[in-house]
Design an enzyme around this catalytic site. Structure first.
Site, PDB file in Angstrom:
ATOM      1  N   ASP A  10       0.801  -1.220   0.000  1.00 12.09           N
ATOM      2  CA  ASP A  10       0.000   0.000   0.000  1.00 12.09           C
ATOM      3  C   ASP A  10       0.842   1.282   0.000  1.00 12.09           C
ATOM      4  O   ASP A  10       1.594   1.533   0.943  1.00 12.09           O
ATOM      5  CB  ASP A  10      -0.898   0.043   1.235  1.00 12.09           C
ATOM      6  CG  ASP A  10      -1.740  -1.211   1.393  1.00 12.09           C
ATOM      7  OD1 ASP A  10      -1.214  -2.308   1.184  1.00 12.09           O
ATOM      8  OD2 ASP A  10      -2.918  -1.091   1.772  1.00 12.09           O
ATOM      9  N   GLU A  41      -4.356   2.535  -2.771  1.00 13.40           N
ATOM     10  CA  GLU A  41      -5.580   3.069  -2.165  1.00 13.40           C
ATOM     11  C   GLU A  41      -5.357   4.130  -1.096  1.00 13.40           C
ATOM     12  O   GLU A  41      -6.295   4.818  -0.721  1.00 13.40           O
ATOM     13  CB  GLU A  41      -6.426   1.931  -1.600  1.00 13.40           C
ATOM     14  CG  GLU A  41      -5.882   1.303  -0.352  1.00 13.40           C
ATOM     15  CD  GLU A  41      -6.982   1.066   0.676  1.00 13.40           C
ATOM     16  OE1 GLU A  41      -8.164   1.158   0.329  1.00 13.40           O
ATOM     17  OE2 GLU A  41      -6.630   0.823   1.822  1.00 13.40           O
ATOM     18  N   ASN A  42      -4.116   4.273  -0.607  1.00 12.58           N
ATOM     19  CA  ASN A  42      -3.825   5.303   0.393  1.00 12.58           C
ATOM     20  C   ASN A  42      -2.925   6.407  -0.150  1.00 12.58           C
ATOM     21  O   ASN A  42      -2.320   7.160   0.618  1.00 12.58           O
ATOM     22  CB  ASN A  42      -3.162   4.683   1.629  1.00 12.58           C
ATOM     23  CG  ASN A  42      -4.084   3.767   2.397  1.00 12.58           C
ATOM     24  OD1 ASN A  42      -3.828   2.574   2.520  1.00 12.58           O
ATOM     25  ND2 ASN A  42      -5.177   4.309   2.906  1.00 12.58           N
ATOM     26  N   ASN A  68     -10.414  -0.679   0.768  1.00  8.44           N
ATOM     27  CA  ASN A  68     -11.553  -0.101   1.491  1.00  8.44           C
ATOM     28  C   ASN A  68     -11.638   1.414   1.362  1.00  8.44           C
ATOM     29  O   ASN A  68     -12.682   1.997   1.660  1.00  8.44           O
ATOM     30  CB  ASN A  68     -11.522  -0.497   2.971  1.00  8.44           C
ATOM     31  CG  ASN A  68     -10.246  -0.091   3.668  1.00  8.44           C
ATOM     32  OD1 ASN A  68      -9.146  -0.447   3.236  1.00  8.44           O
ATOM     33  ND2 ASN A  68     -10.358   0.634   4.763  1.00  8.44           N
ATOM     34  N   HIS A  69     -10.563   2.053   0.907  1.00  7.18           N
ATOM     35  CA  HIS A  69     -10.594   3.508   0.711  1.00  7.18           C
ATOM     36  C   HIS A  69     -10.731   3.884  -0.767  1.00  7.18           C
ATOM     37  O   HIS A  69     -10.372   4.999  -1.161  1.00  7.18           O
ATOM     38  CB  HIS A  69      -9.339   4.158   1.304  1.00  7.18           C
ATOM     39  CG  HIS A  69      -9.250   4.038   2.790  1.00  7.18           C
ATOM     40  ND1 HIS A  69     -10.248   4.476   3.632  1.00  7.18           N
ATOM     41  CD2 HIS A  69      -8.272   3.525   3.595  1.00  7.18           C
ATOM     42  CE1 HIS A  69      -9.899   4.245   4.886  1.00  7.18           C
ATOM     43  NE2 HIS A  69      -8.721   3.657   4.884  1.00  7.18           N
ATOM     44  N   HIS A 150      -7.416  -7.692   0.009  1.00  6.78           N
ATOM     45  CA  HIS A 150      -7.222  -6.531   0.876  1.00  6.78           C
ATOM     46  C   HIS A 150      -8.058  -6.775   2.132  1.00  6.78           C
ATOM     47  O   HIS A 150      -9.280  -6.603   2.118  1.00  6.78           O
ATOM     48  CB  HIS A 150      -7.691  -5.272   0.133  1.00  6.78           C
ATOM     49  CG  HIS A 150      -7.269  -3.991   0.771  1.00  6.78           C
ATOM     50  ND1 HIS A 150      -6.019  -3.462   0.602  1.00  6.78           N
ATOM     51  CD2 HIS A 150      -7.930  -3.131   1.589  1.00  6.78           C
ATOM     52  CE1 HIS A 150      -5.926  -2.327   1.261  1.00  6.78           C
ATOM     53  NE2 HIS A 150      -7.066  -2.112   1.883  1.00  6.78           N
ATOM     54  N   HIS A 175      -3.459  -4.209   3.148  1.00  2.00           N
ATOM     55  CA  HIS A 175      -4.346  -3.484   4.070  1.00  2.00           C
ATOM     56  C   HIS A 175      -3.740  -3.208   5.438  1.00  2.00           C
ATOM     57  O   HIS A 175      -3.933  -2.127   5.982  1.00  2.00           O
ATOM     58  CB  HIS A 175      -5.694  -4.184   4.261  1.00  2.00           C
ATOM     59  CG  HIS A 175      -6.583  -3.491   5.256  1.00  2.00           C
ATOM     60  ND1 HIS A 175      -7.104  -2.236   5.019  1.00  2.00           N
ATOM     61  CD2 HIS A 175      -7.027  -3.857   6.483  1.00  2.00           C
ATOM     62  CE1 HIS A 175      -7.846  -1.876   6.062  1.00  2.00           C
ATOM     63  NE2 HIS A 175      -7.808  -2.841   6.957  1.00  2.00           N
ATOM     64  N   HIS A 177      -0.642  -2.847   6.328  1.00  2.00           N
ATOM     65  CA  HIS A 177       0.540  -1.984   6.227  1.00  2.00           C
ATOM     66  C   HIS A 177       1.740  -2.513   7.014  1.00  2.00           C
ATOM     67  O   HIS A 177       2.722  -1.792   7.208  1.00  2.00           O
ATOM     68  CB  HIS A 177       0.231  -0.542   6.699  1.00  2.00           C
ATOM     69  CG  HIS A 177      -0.719   0.190   5.837  1.00  2.00           C
ATOM     70  ND1 HIS A 177      -0.819   1.575   5.838  1.00  2.00           N
ATOM     71  CD2 HIS A 177      -1.631  -0.232   4.935  1.00  2.00           C
ATOM     72  CE1 HIS A 177      -1.761   1.958   4.987  1.00  2.00           C
ATOM     73  NE2 HIS A 177      -2.268   0.861   4.431  1.00  2.00           N
TER      74      HIS A 177
END
Length: 258
Positions: A10, A41-42, A68-69, A150, A175, A177
């Site tokens: 991520d 996603e981050n 999820n983001h 994820h 997810h 991290h």
């Protein structure tokens, strides 16, 4: 022949995008990478901007996965509709924009990538990823298949890896991290790791300023998360795949701490 597949954990915050942009071209050269998947996603802390997607793709990502983001930055919505290279989890509601898997042409043949999101410990209820991935696999003809889950729970990721052993080339988790030390080749030839880790601020709590996370866990008045300053790191795994059989022959961590 054997093909090297790099999966990058991520990417967190603009600093993570910048670090990935600087490190990825060199990694591709040094490791003779044939195909690269990056979780983005981050990139904007919560979500990703279209310009950040373009930066990661230009740096050497062949596919960008989300989680999820995905909808953290709504500017991404029209971009998802026109970009084949950015995948959102396939088991999100089907009326949502974008696509969750794709087959990508390469000089050595087609590569399929499936992006899934877990349900254990998450704040929402997507479709069952275990049942959905079985339906997706029935539509895929190529032998080289990569699956990302994820997810929060290590057990959910391990169960997915075991279920898909022998059906896909590699399964990895994202997810949390935090990189895991369980790189392995499962009995039927699928490469596996529970979590790739993250790319972004090194001296942080999952990419965030430590004092902000500490404040939240102490029960103090919470504040908006901000990315940590300072040097960055890149955490990833390299999967070596036999393109004739689709089986993994080697897997190892590739971590750079700046």
């Amino acid at each position: 022949m054997e093909r090297n597949i790099l999966a990058v954990g991520d990417v967190v915050a603009p600093a993570g995008v910048k670090y990935c942009k600087a490190a990825l071209p060199r990694l591709r050269r040094e490791l003779s990478v044939d195909f690269c998947v990056v979780n983005g996603e981050n990139a904007a802390v919560l979500g990703m901007l279209p310009a950040q997607a373009e930066e990661l793709l230009s740096a050497g990502a062949d596919v960008i996965t989300m989680g999820n983001h995905t909808w953290g930055r709504r500017e991404l919505v029209p971009y998802l509709e026109r970009s084949r290279e950015v995948l959102r989890p396939a088991n999100l509601p089907q009326q949502q924009p974008g696509r969750g898997w794709g087959v990508f042409e390469t000089p050595f043949g087609d590569v399929a990538v499936i992006d899934l999101i877990g349900r254990c410990g998450m704040d929402y209820t997507p479709d069952n990823p275990f049942q959905l991935v079985e339906r997706i696999l029935r539509k895929i003809q190529t032998k080289l298949i990569l699956v990302e889950l994820h997810a929060e729970a290590t057990s959910e990721k391990l169960a997915m890896g075991r279920m898909l052993d022998g059906q896909v080339s590699a399964v990895w988790g994202t997810h949390t991290h935090v990189p895991t030390a369980d790189t392995m080749i499962l009995p039927q030839g699928t490469g596996y790791v529970t979590d790739l880790g993250m790319t972004g601020p090194r001296d942080s709590v999952l990419g965030i300023r430590p004092e902000l996370s500490i404040r939240r866990f102490r029960g103090d008045l919470p504040s908006r998360y901000e990315p940590a300053p300072g040097p960055c790191k890149l955490e990833a795994c390299l999967f070596t795949i036999d393109d004739a059989t689709g089986r993994c022959t080697a897997v190892r961590r590739v971590d750079i701490h700046g």
